[in-house]
Design a protein around this motif. Structure first.
Motif, short mmCIF file in Angstrom:
data_model
loop_
_atom_site.label_atom_id
_atom_site.label_comp_id
_atom_site.label_asym_id
_atom_site.label_seq_id
_atom_site.Cartn_x
_atom_site.Cartn_y
_atom_site.Cartn_z
N GLU A 124 1.13 -1.35 -0.05
CA GLU A 124 0.26 -0.16 0.15
C GLU A 124 0.42 1.65 -0.17
O GLU A 124 0.86 2.28 -0.79
N GLU A 125 2.05 0.86 1.05
CA GLU A 125 2.91 2.52 1.02
C GLU A 125 3.36 2.83 -0.69
O GLU A 125 3.68 3.73 -0.75
N ILE A 126 4.26 2.06 -1.10
CA ILE A 126 4.80 1.76 -2.18
C ILE A 126 3.72 1.82 -3.61
O ILE A 126 4.00 3.25 -4.43
N GLN A 127 2.37 2.37 -3.54
CA GLN A 127 1.53 2.40 -4.58
C GLN A 127 1.06 3.85 -3.75
O GLN A 127 1.05 4.02 -5.02
N ARG A 128 0.77 4.25 -2.66
CA ARG A 128 0.94 5.64 -2.84
C ARG A 128 2.42 6.36 -3.38
O ARG A 128 2.07 7.60 -3.68
N GLN A 129 3.28 6.17 -3.03
CA GLN A 129 4.32 6.91 -3.41
C GLN A 129 4.34 6.79 -4.79
O GLN A 129 4.96 7.89 -5.16
N ALA A 130 4.44 5.76 -5.56
CA ALA A 130 4.17 5.45 -6.64
C ALA A 130 2.88 6.57 -7.97
O ALA A 130 3.75 6.96 -8.50
N TRP A 131 2.02 6.69 -7.06
CA TRP A 131 1.16 7.95 -7.64
C TRP A 131 1.81 9.19 -7.08
O TRP A 131 1.65 9.77 -7.72
N ARG A 132 2.22 9.49 -5.96
CA ARG A 132 3.02 10.79 -5.85
C ARG A 132 3.82 11.26 -6.40
O ARG A 132 3.96 12.32 -6.61
N ASP A 133 4.65 9.73 -6.81
CA ASP A 133 6.00 10.52 -7.68
C ASP A 133 5.48 11.10 -8.97
O ASP A 133 5.57 11.81 -10.04
N PHE A 134 4.54 9.90 -9.73
CA PHE A 134 3.77 10.16 -10.96
C PHE A 134 3.24 12.00 -10.86
O PHE A 134 3.41 11.97 -11.97
N GLU A 135 2.59 11.75 -9.93
CA GLU A 135 1.69 12.80 -9.98
C GLU A 135 2.89 14.62 -9.76
O GLU A 135 3.00 15.25 -10.88
N ARG A 136 4.24 14.09 -9.62
CA ARG A 136 4.85 15.03 -9.75
C ARG A 136 5.91 15.76 -10.41
O ARG A 136 5.91 16.28 -11.60
N ALA A 137 5.93 14.11 -11.59
CA ALA A 137 6.72 14.24 -12.79
C ALA A 137 5.40 14.86 -13.49
O ALA A 137 5.91 15.59 -14.78
N LEU A 138 4.17 14.38 -13.69
CA LEU A 138 3.30 15.03 -14.29
C LEU A 138 2.96 16.29 -14.34
O LEU A 138 3.02 17.14 -15.64
N ARG A 139 3.80 17.12 -13.27
CA ARG A 139 3.53 18.29 -12.82
C ARG A 139 4.68 19.08 -13.45
O ARG A 139 4.56 20.37 -13.75
N GLU A 140 5.81 18.46 -13.71
CA GLU A 140 6.79 19.06 -14.12
C GLU A 140 6.71 18.54 -15.24
O GLU A 140 7.24 19.70 -16.16
N GLN A 141 6.56 18.42 -16.05
CA GLN A 141 5.84 18.00 -17.53
C GLN A 141 5.47 19.29 -18.32
O GLN A 141 5.62 19.60 -19.21
N ARG A 142 4.88 19.60 -16.79
CA ARG A 142 3.99 20.21 -18.02
C ARG A 142 4.69 22.13 -16.84
O ARG A 142 4.50 22.88 -18.31
N ARG A 143 5.46 21.51 -16.38
CA ARG A 143 5.72 23.38 -16.27
C ARG A 143 6.63 23.79 -17.48
O ARG A 143 6.63 23.95 -17.67
N GLU A 144 7.97 22.22 -17.44
CA GLU A 144 9.07 22.19 -18.54
C GLU A 144 8.10 23.08 -20.69
O GLU A 144 8.79 24.00 -20.96
N SER A 145 7.11 22.14 -20.29
CA SER A 145 6.23 22.52 -21.61
C SER A 145 5.15 23.68 -21.46
O SER A 145 4.85 24.04 -22.47
N GLY A 146 5.45 24.27 -20.18
CA GLY A 146 4.58 25.98 -20.43
C GLY A 146 2.71 25.47 -20.17
O GLY A 146 1.81 26.59 -19.93
N LYS A 147 2.85 23.97 -19.84
CA LYS A 147 1.13 23.94 -19.58
C LYS A 147 1.01 24.41 -18.03
O LYS A 147 1.22 23.34 -17.65
N ASP A 148 0.26 25.29 -17.63
CA ASP A 148 -0.19 24.88 -15.70
C ASP A 148 -0.96 24.57 -16.06
O ASP A 148 -1.12 23.56 -15.15
N ALA A 149 -2.25 24.10 -17.08
CA ALA A 149 -2.92 23.73 -16.26
C ALA A 149 -3.24 22.22 -17.21
O ALA A 149 -2.38 21.78 -17.73
N PRO A 150 -3.88 21.50 -16.76
CA PRO A 150 -4.25 19.82 -16.80
C PRO A 150 -4.75 20.28 -18.87
O PRO A 150 -5.68 20.70 -19.30
N GLY A 151 -4.13 19.47 -19.88
CA GLY A 151 -4.51 19.20 -21.14
C GLY A 151 -5.88 18.69 -20.79
O GLY A 151 -6.71 18.34 -19.65
#
Length: 129
Positions: A95-122
């Motif tokens: 359960e903790e591994i799954q929670r951490q994986a989701w946190r990592d995924f969401e952080r990577a998605l935010r960073e990708q949006r920031r780098e591409s200049g998109k602050d809002a979700p697609g």
């Protein structure tokens, strides 16, 4: 020896919980491809290896004690799992591994949006419909 005593002995022997299933006493939360089992059977007990959804190498015993001793001997003879018990660790902390994986995924998605200049979700799945 009964099933509960067997589970205590296996834990004392440091046998990973993911390697055996004893219904009603020690159930595996996520069943791996292969594990040993001990089950009640008509007029006795069955010990075997469950591998890829098939029972293999099954043996019938007339007493719970004999079945427990056989399973303990099989598990004591098994080599330790690769990675120093990694399977047991993953199952114990899934359960903790799954929670951490989701946190990592969401952080990577935010960073990708920031780098591409998109602050809002697609656009959502219904965009353009």
């Amino acid at each position: 020896m009964d099933r509960r005593e067997l589970v205590r002995a296996l834990r004392e022997d440091r046998v990973p919980d993911a390697l055996y299933d004893i219904p009603g006493v020690h159930d595996i939360p996520v069943q791996p491809d292969a594990y040993y089992f001990l089950r009640p059977a008509p007029d006795g007990w069955v010990v075997g290896l469950r591998e890829r959804s098939k029972d293999r190498d099954t043996r019938w015993f007339g007493s719970e004690d004999a079945a427990c001793r056989d399973l303990r001997a099989k598990l004591a003879a098994s080599p330790p799992p690769a990675g120093g018990g990694r399977v047991a660790d993953v199952l114990a902390h899934s359960e903790e591994i799954q929670r951490q994986a989701w946190r990592d995924f969401e952080r990577a998605l935010r960073e990708q949006r920031r780098e591409s200049g998109k602050d809002a979700p697609g656009p959502g799945p219904d965009a353009g419909a």
